[in-house]
Design a protein around this motif. Sequence first.
Motif, mmCIF file in Angstrom:
data_model
loop_
_atom_site.group_PDB
_atom_site.id
_atom_site.type_symbol
_atom_site.label_atom_id
_atom_site.label_comp_id
_atom_site.label_asym_id
_atom_site.label_seq_id
_atom_site.Cartn_x
_atom_site.Cartn_y
_atom_site.Cartn_z
ATOM 1 N N GLY A 154 0.766 -1.131 -0.071
ATOM 2 C CA GLY A 154 -0.064 0.025 0.154
ATOM 3 C C GLY A 154 1.070 1.367 -0.023
ATOM 4 N N GLY B 237 -0.246 -0.454 -4.423
ATOM 5 C CA GLY B 237 -1.438 -0.684 -3.503
ATOM 6 C C GLY B 237 -2.515 0.422 -3.457
ATOM 7 N N GLU B 238 -1.724 1.358 -3.375
ATOM 8 C CA GLU B 238 -2.885 2.631 -3.273
ATOM 9 C C GLU B 238 -3.609 3.044 -4.524
ATOM 10 O OE1 GLU B 238 -0.454 6.301 -2.485
ATOM 11 O OE2 GLU B 238 -2.438 7.502 -2.782
ATOM 12 N N ARG C 224 0.205 -10.947 -2.787
ATOM 13 C CA ARG C 224 -0.947 -11.979 -2.669
ATOM 14 C C ARG C 224 -1.802 -12.211 -3.666
ATOM 15 N NH1 ARG C 224 -2.992 -11.759 3.585
ATOM 16 N NH2 ARG C 224 -4.648 -13.289 2.849
ATOM 17 N N THR D 272 1.184 -9.680 3.552
ATOM 18 C CA THR D 272 0.638 -8.323 4.097
ATOM 19 C C THR D 272 1.391 -8.204 5.376
ATOM 20 O OG1 THR D 272 -1.087 -9.763 4.804
ATOM 21 C CG2 THR D 272 -1.605 -8.008 3.135
ATOM 22 N N ASP D 273 1.198 -7.011 6.030
ATOM 23 C CA ASP D 273 2.073 -6.587 7.179
ATOM 24 C C ASP D 273 1.852 -7.513 8.435
ATOM 25 O OD1 ASP D 273 2.926 -4.430 5.725
ATOM 26 O OD2 ASP D 273 1.609 -2.943 7.105
HETATM 27 O O1 KG4 Z 1 2.088 -4.800 2.994
HETATM 28 P P1 KG4 Z 1 0.643 -4.287 3.385
HETATM 29 O O2 KG4 Z 1 0.060 -5.119 4.056
HETATM 30 O O3 KG4 Z 1 1.043 -2.838 3.939
HETATM 31 C C1 KG4 Z 1 2.101 -1.957 3.478
HETATM 32 O O4 KG4 Z 1 3.048 -2.120 4.006
HETATM 33 O O5 KG4 Z 1 1.525 -1.073 2.845
HETATM 34 O O6 KG4 Z 1 0.045 -4.187 1.879
HETATM 35 C C2 KG4 Z 1 -1.272 -3.624 1.866
HETATM 36 C C3 KG4 Z 1 -1.668 -3.424 0.270
HETATM 37 C C4 KG4 Z 1 -3.023 -2.699 0.231
HETATM 38 O O7 KG4 Z 1 -2.972 -1.902 -0.742
HETATM 39 C C5 KG4 Z 1 -4.088 -4.093 0.001
HETATM 40 O O8 KG4 Z 1 -5.030 -3.510 -0.923
HETATM 41 C C6 KG4 Z 1 -3.032 -4.989 -0.953
HETATM 42 O O9 KG4 Z 1 -1.788 -4.663 -0.205
HETATM 43 N N1 KG4 Z 1 -3.546 -6.251 -1.128
HETATM 44 C C7 KG4 Z 1 -3.737 -6.813 -2.163
HETATM 45 C C8 KG4 Z 1 -4.196 -8.128 -2.179
HETATM 46 N N2 KG4 Z 1 -4.281 -8.207 -0.603
HETATM 47 C C9 KG4 Z 1 -3.733 -7.126 -0.260
HETATM 48 N N3 KG4 Z 1 -3.786 -6.286 -3.622
HETATM 49 C C10 KG4 Z 1 -4.238 -7.240 -4.535
HETATM 50 N N4 KG4 Z 1 -4.390 -8.506 -4.464
HETATM 51 C C11 KG4 Z 1 -4.560 -8.915 -3.144
HETATM 52 N N5 KG4 Z 1 -5.042 -10.086 -3.085
#
Ligand code: KG4
Length: 335
Positions: free
Chosen positions: A139, A165-166, A276, A301-302
């Motif tokens: 994100g 992600g944003e 993911r 994810t985190d």
């Molecule tokens: O790594 P993370 O948990 O947090 C940061 O460090 O930013 O990533 C969160 C991001 C969000 O934008 C969310 O929409 C995205 O990861 N995300 C995905 C999926 N699962 C989480 N994007 C696309 N497909 C997924 N299955």
Amino acid sequence: MYILGFESSCDETAVSLVERGEQNRILGEKIKSQIDIHAKYGGVVPEIASRNHFEVIDILCQELLEECKIKLEQIDGIAFTQGPGLIGSLLNALVFAKTLAYTLNLPLIPVNHITAHIEAAFINNKAIEYPLLALVVSGGHTSIYFQEEKFNNKIVAKTRDDAIGEALDKAARYFNLPYPGGPVLDKLWGKGEYDKELAFNKPKFRDETIDFSFSGYKTGIINRAIKFDIKLNSDRYHNLIRTFMEDTFDYLLYNCQKATELYPAQSFVVAGGVSRNTLLRKKFSKKIKEKLYFPLPQHCTDNASMIAWLGSEKLIKFGDKKFRNYEINSFSRNS
Ligand code: KG4
Ligand code: ZN
């Protein structure tokens, strides 16, 4: 050796306990996501995030130790996310970890959140070889790193504006889909077809760079929805989502393939929340020639296991004495 790890950089409070030595494994992990709390605002509200970390971090830690049947006196080191992240959120893991380490007289290991995302792939893939290239897609970040060896981390590409992600989350928000949008779009892309009329051009920079830009994709999907008067849940709506996802991931792949030419590597890791994604995984599995590795979905994810794991690697490599600075803060850049 037992290492406790804490993560609170954004909207997940997480605690993990790893065992290193004869056994290399996660003994237990706990995570309290704030997604439901922030969903109604369509994104993370920093002040609300930090207050919620504060309310749960001690409870999660206590529950984890009880479940693992490990006492505080048995812990050998405390790792925490030093940055990058939301400052009010980061301070929670910092203060909690620092207090524990100081009172228990334990090494306090600062961990960089992005490097930890890459390290997450090592938890389930013990055979990753160096040199390695890694794409971190989340994100807040879209970057490519080259590691000649562990702890030798060179950034070779980054986004010049938004993270992927944003862009996914904002696109989903425009269509009134729940936050975070990435996982929701992941369920929708298969319902549509690639539509050439809706295609997105790759951004171009004047210089020879493999940096990224996602702001054009973010506004582009909204512009196309307006221009073609695309109705929610129509066939064209699903086609727009499919085309947007295909083109953004092809763009990621294109720059990653260029990176593999510039930085020959044995392995390629894709990490961070967006790794993911099922379409992204398909595309990378088809095209990346290096050995390709992803973390387990729960470690994309985190999470705190990636922090505890990288923390334990640092402690093993650099030794206890290096981690006795209890005055460390979240602004230091040495993690
Ligand atoms: O790594 P993370 O948990 O947090 C940061 O460090 O930013 O990533 C969160 C991001 C969000 O934008 C969310 O929409 C995205 O990861 N995300 C995905 C999926 N699962 C989480 N994007 C696309 N497909 C997924 N299955
Ligand atoms: Zn992250």
